[in-house]
Write a protein that holds these residues in place. Structure first.
Motif, PDB file in Angstrom:
ATOM      1  N   PHE A 133       0.763  -1.127   0.164  1.00  0.00           N
ATOM      2  CA  PHE A 133       0.123  -0.571   0.241  1.00  0.00           C
ATOM      3  C   PHE A 133       1.178   1.324   0.035  1.00  0.00           C
ATOM      4  CE2 PHE A 133      -3.178  -3.386   1.291  1.00  0.00           C
ATOM      5  CZ  PHE A 133      -4.254  -2.957   0.184  1.00  0.00           C
ATOM      6  N   GLY A 134       2.023   0.380  -0.467  1.00  0.00           N
ATOM      7  CA  GLY A 134       3.180   2.512  -0.875  1.00  0.00           C
ATOM      8  C   GLY A 134       3.805   2.921   0.355  1.00  0.00           C
ATOM      9  N   ALA A 135       3.478   2.381   2.010  1.00  0.00           N
ATOM     10  CA  ALA A 135       3.945   3.015   2.919  1.00  0.00           C
ATOM     11  C   ALA A 135       5.316   1.387   3.699  1.00  0.00           C
ATOM     12  CB  ALA A 135       3.213   2.900   4.472  1.00  0.00           C
ATOM     13  N   GLY A 136       6.138   1.495   2.403  1.00  0.00           N
ATOM     14  CA  GLY A 136       7.573   0.729   2.458  1.00  0.00           C
ATOM     15  C   GLY A 136       8.414   1.398   3.168  1.00  0.00           C
ATOM     16  N   ASN A 137       8.446   3.186   2.872  1.00  0.00           N
ATOM     17  CA  ASN A 137       8.971   3.876   3.569  1.00  0.00           C
ATOM     18  C   ASN A 137       9.735   3.738   4.739  1.00  0.00           C
ATOM     19  OD1 ASN A 137      10.653   4.002   0.570  1.00  0.00           O
ATOM     20  ND2 ASN A 137       8.824   5.387   0.625  1.00  0.00           N
ATOM     21  N   ALA A 138       8.663   3.469   5.709  1.00  0.00           N
ATOM     22  CA  ALA A 138       7.621   3.754   6.953  1.00  0.00           C
ATOM     23  C   ALA A 138       9.039   2.559   7.828  1.00  0.00           C
ATOM     24  CB  ALA A 138       6.445   3.833   7.594  1.00  0.00           C
ATOM     25  N   ILE A 139      10.058   1.772   7.125  1.00  0.00           N
ATOM     26  CA  ILE A 139      10.301   0.230   7.404  1.00  0.00           C
ATOM     27  C   ILE A 139      11.886   0.624   7.150  1.00  0.00           C
ATOM     28  CG2 ILE A 139      10.615  -1.777   7.311  1.00  0.00           C
ATOM     29  CD1 ILE A 139       8.206  -2.508   6.137  1.00  0.00           C
ATOM     30  N   ASN A 140      12.553   1.328   8.437  1.00  0.00           N
ATOM     31  CA  ASN A 140      13.161   1.781   8.377  1.00  0.00           C
ATOM     32  C   ASN A 140      14.272   0.343   9.462  1.00  0.00           C
ATOM     33  OD1 ASN A 140      13.262   1.338  11.204  1.00  0.00           O
ATOM     34  ND2 ASN A 140      12.878   3.579  11.535  1.00  0.00           N
ATOM     35  N   ALA A 141      16.004   1.039   9.677  1.00  0.00           N
ATOM     36  CA  ALA A 141      17.089  -0.926   9.536  1.00  0.00           C
ATOM     37  C   ALA A 141      16.200  -1.267  11.143  1.00  0.00           C
ATOM     38  CB  ALA A 141      17.794  -0.204   9.920  1.00  0.00           C
ATOM     39  N   VAL A 142      15.920  -0.457  12.061  1.00  0.00           N
ATOM     40  CA  VAL A 142      15.107  -1.234  13.458  1.00  0.00           C
ATOM     41  C   VAL A 142      14.265  -1.569  12.724  1.00  0.00           C
ATOM     42  CG1 VAL A 142      14.664  -0.308  16.045  1.00  0.00           C
ATOM     43  CG2 VAL A 142      16.499   1.275  14.957  1.00  0.00           C
ATOM     44  N   SER A 143      12.764  -1.352  12.785  1.00  0.00           N
ATOM     45  CA  SER A 143      11.785  -1.985  12.195  1.00  0.00           C
ATOM     46  C   SER A 143      12.227  -2.786  11.319  1.00  0.00           C
ATOM     47  CB  SER A 143      10.841  -1.374  12.091  1.00  0.00           C
ATOM     48  OG  SER A 143      11.495  -0.167  10.413  1.00  0.00           O
ATOM     49  N   CYS A 144      12.805  -2.675  10.248  1.00  0.00           N
ATOM     50  CA  CYS A 144      12.806  -3.965   9.736  1.00  0.00           C
ATOM     51  C   CYS A 144      13.612  -5.338  10.667  1.00  0.00           C
ATOM     52  CB  CYS A 144      13.771  -3.315   8.472  1.00  0.00           C
ATOM     53  SG  CYS A 144      14.506  -5.195   7.476  1.00  0.00           S
ATOM     54  N   LYS A 145      14.687  -5.555  11.365  1.00  0.00           N
ATOM     55  CA  LYS A 145      14.615  -6.148  12.037  1.00  0.00           C
ATOM     56  C   LYS A 145      14.271  -6.603  12.770  1.00  0.00           C
ATOM     57  CE  LYS A 145      19.716  -4.156  11.857  1.00  0.00           C
ATOM     58  NZ  LYS A 145      20.583  -5.246  11.005  1.00  0.00           N
ATOM     59  N   ALA A 146      13.332  -5.996  13.595  1.00  0.00           N
ATOM     60  CA  ALA A 146      11.888  -6.279  14.805  1.00  0.00           C
ATOM     61  C   ALA A 146      11.300  -7.474  14.058  1.00  0.00           C
ATOM     62  CB  ALA A 146      11.535  -5.443  15.115  1.00  0.00           C
ATOM     63  N   PHE A 147      10.623  -6.847  12.220  1.00  0.00           N
ATOM     64  CA  PHE A 147       9.842  -7.649  11.711  1.00  0.00           C
ATOM     65  C   PHE A 147      10.170  -8.665  11.827  1.00  0.00           C
ATOM     66  CE2 PHE A 147       7.397  -3.625  10.903  1.00  0.00           C
ATOM     67  CZ  PHE A 147       6.038  -4.357  11.256  1.00  0.00           C
ATOM     68  N   LEU A 148      11.226  -9.281  11.023  1.00  0.00           N
ATOM     69  CA  LEU A 148      12.203 -10.780  10.838  1.00  0.00           C
ATOM     70  C   LEU A 148      12.037 -11.386  11.971  1.00  0.00           C
ATOM     71  CD1 LEU A 148      14.205  -9.401   7.515  1.00  0.00           C
ATOM     72  CD2 LEU A 148      12.210 -11.370   8.108  1.00  0.00           C
ATOM     73  N   TYR A 149      12.955 -10.740  12.840  1.00  0.00           N
ATOM     74  CA  TYR A 149      13.221 -12.015  14.502  1.00  0.00           C
ATOM     75  C   TYR A 149      12.535 -12.070  14.901  1.00  0.00           C
ATOM     76  CZ  TYR A 149      15.239 -12.769  18.614  1.00  0.00           C
ATOM     77  OH  TYR A 149      15.593 -13.691  20.181  1.00  0.00           O
ATOM     78  N   ILE A 150      11.002 -11.474  15.453  1.00  0.00           N
ATOM     79  CA  ILE A 150       9.301 -12.022  15.949  1.00  0.00           C
ATOM     80  C   ILE A 150       9.399 -13.029  15.149  1.00  0.00           C
ATOM     81  CG2 ILE A 150       7.477 -11.534  16.895  1.00  0.00           C
ATOM     82  CD1 ILE A 150       8.664  -8.482  17.628  1.00  0.00           C
ATOM     83  N   TYR A 151       9.024 -12.473  13.194  1.00  0.00           N
ATOM     84  CA  TYR A 151       8.321 -13.378  12.573  1.00  0.00           C
ATOM     85  C   TYR A 151       9.615 -15.108  12.279  1.00  0.00           C
ATOM     86  CZ  TYR A 151       7.421 -16.439   8.801  1.00  0.00           C
ATOM     87  OH  TYR A 151       7.617 -17.386   7.862  1.00  0.00           O
ATOM     88  N   ARG A 152      10.085 -15.054  12.449  1.00  0.00           N
ATOM     89  CA  ARG A 152      10.850 -15.591  12.883  1.00  0.00           C
ATOM     90  C   ARG A 152      11.195 -16.925  13.905  1.00  0.00           C
ATOM     91  NH1 ARG A 152      16.299 -13.182   9.563  1.00  0.00           N
ATOM     92  NH2 ARG A 152      16.517 -13.925   7.865  1.00  0.00           N
ATOM     93  N   LEU A 153      11.181 -15.706  15.055  1.00  0.00           N
ATOM     94  CA  LEU A 153      10.741 -16.542  16.409  1.00  0.00           C
ATOM     95  C   LEU A 153       9.491 -16.898  16.697  1.00  0.00           C
ATOM     96  CD1 LEU A 153      11.886 -16.906  19.799  1.00  0.00           C
ATOM     97  CD2 LEU A 153      11.748 -14.958  20.065  1.00  0.00           C
ATOM     98  N   SER A 154       8.752 -16.396  16.134  1.00  0.00           N
ATOM     99  CA  SER A 154       7.278 -17.199  16.379  1.00  0.00           C
ATOM    100  C   SER A 154       6.852 -18.458  15.831  1.00  0.00           C
ATOM    101  CB  SER A 154       6.080 -16.043  15.875  1.00  0.00           C
ATOM    102  OG  SER A 154       5.951 -15.426  14.623  1.00  0.00           O
ATOM    103  N   ARG A 155       7.326 -18.284  13.995  1.00  0.00           N
ATOM    104  CA  ARG A 155       7.919 -19.401  13.186  1.00  0.00           C
ATOM    105  C   ARG A 155       8.216 -20.377  13.929  1.00  0.00           C
ATOM    106  NH1 ARG A 155      10.669 -21.847   9.301  1.00  0.00           N
ATOM    107  NH2 ARG A 155       9.523 -22.612   7.633  1.00  0.00           N
ATOM    108  N   ALA A 156       9.483 -19.670  14.484  1.00  0.00           N
ATOM    109  CA  ALA A 156       9.861 -21.636  15.145  1.00  0.00           C
ATOM    110  C   ALA A 156      10.005 -22.004  16.561  1.00  0.00           C
ATOM    111  CB  ALA A 156      11.236 -21.168  15.597  1.00  0.00           C
ATOM    112  N   ILE A 157       8.125 -21.212  17.330  1.00  0.00           N
ATOM    113  CA  ILE A 157       7.714 -21.459  18.064  1.00  0.00           C
ATOM    114  C   ILE A 157       6.494 -22.915  17.440  1.00  0.00           C
ATOM    115  CG2 ILE A 157       6.333 -20.456  20.147  1.00  0.00           C
ATOM    116  CD1 ILE A 157       9.887 -20.060  20.995  1.00  0.00           C
TER     117      ILE A 157
END
Length: 301
Positions: free
Chosen positions: A71-95
């Motif tokens: 929806f065109g809001a990808g620029n709002a994802i900075n380095a911190v949020s990028c790492k946070a999204f991926l880390y929590i997704y991978r962690l929850s998927r493993a759980i």
């Protein structure tokens, strides 16, 4: 391209709504039954609660950043949020995969005959649940924290060679995980899937033997009525089958994208949808096969 992204965005919004609502309803039900109606409390309910919690986190943190991008809001994802999204997704998927493996193992031991080799652990099963949860969280947090530095927000550059690549994040070439680390993650997940398959086959064998005995001991009308344990076992078998199917498809697609010399952006939406199919469908499989849950929500609505 804009119309395509908008359609994909609405598809993911519908998936996140269905998955979040379904898992939230199931989580509320098990919490209510466990703490309010303690006479109906069963140890396996804790595993269901933990599974639905992992599913909620997986659906939210898997789909939300992709919806923002489409929806065109990808620029709002900075380095911190990028790492946070991926880390929590991978962690929850493993759980989720660990909890599903625990669920199938727990049920297999529960329905095993009294003279089986698992009989000695039956009385201790409930004491193993919380330590298992704690072990899952600590182990996977330590594993996936090593991948945080490897991810950066996606830019318009074309990525060539091995690496992780999503619509909002990509791997830094200098920080790409080693082949040995990727192999370790793959072997860990494969072992858990093997446990699910073996326990599922064991449960199928137990159910078949029980059905044959019931046909000899009771009338056909009585043998046709499954016990609550058998119903729960059927539900878990369907849940495990769904997990193995979608996990296998998503893993094959992810590995292909990771090692492909040239990245194909058309494959990214497929992996996103596949990664959330299991946590989205799981609560409805469990609700469909439980009359108690159906009666609970029909009395409220």
């Amino acid at each position: 391209m804009i119309a395509r992204n908008t359609i994909l965005g609405f598809v993911l919004i519908s998936q996140i709504c269905v998955g979040f609502i379904g898992n939230s309803l199931l989580f509320v039900f098990y919490v209510y039954m466990y703490f309010i109606h303690s006479h109906l409390r069963k140890p396996i309910d804790l595993i269901f609660m933990h599974l639905t919690l992992g599913n909620i986190l997986t659906v939210v943190f898997s789909l939300t950043p992709h919806i923002m991008v489409y929806f065109g809001a990808g620029n709002a994802i900075n380095a911190v949020s990028c790492k946070a999204f991926l880390y929590i997704y991978r962690l929850s998927r493993a759980i989720s995969i660990c909890t599903t493996s625990l669920l199938s193992t727990f049920q297999a031991i529960t329905i095993s005959p009294r003279n089986s080799k698992w009989a000695w652990i039956k009385s201790r099963l409930s004491m193993c649940i919380f330590p298992s949860f704690l072990f899952f969280w600590i182990l996977n947090m330590l594993i996936y924290i090593h991948l945080i530095d490897a991810e950066v927000p996606r830019t318009n550059v074309t990525m060539v060679g091995a690496g992780y690549f999503k619509s909002y994040c990509r791997s830094e070439v200098r920080n790409i995980p080693s082949h040995s680390f990727v192999s370790f993650l793959l072997i860990k997940d494969i072992l858990l899937v093997i446990i699910m398959i073996c326990t599922s086959l064991y449960m199928v064998g137990v159910l078949r033997r029980h059905h044959r005995r019931a046909q000899h001991l009771h009338s056909p009308s009585l043998s046709a009525q499954p016990s609550p344990e058998n119903k729960a076992t059927h539900s878990i078998l369907v849940v495990v089958s769904c997990f193995v199917l979608f996990y296998g498809l998503n893993s094959l697609m992810t590995l292909y994208i990771f090692y492909a010399p040239q990245k194909n952006p058309n494959l990214y939406p497929i992996t996103v949808i596949l990664s959330s199919c299991y946590p989205t469908l799981c609560p409805f499989v469990l609700m469909k096969n439980s009359k108690i849950i159906s009666r609970f929500y029909s009395s409220i609505l």
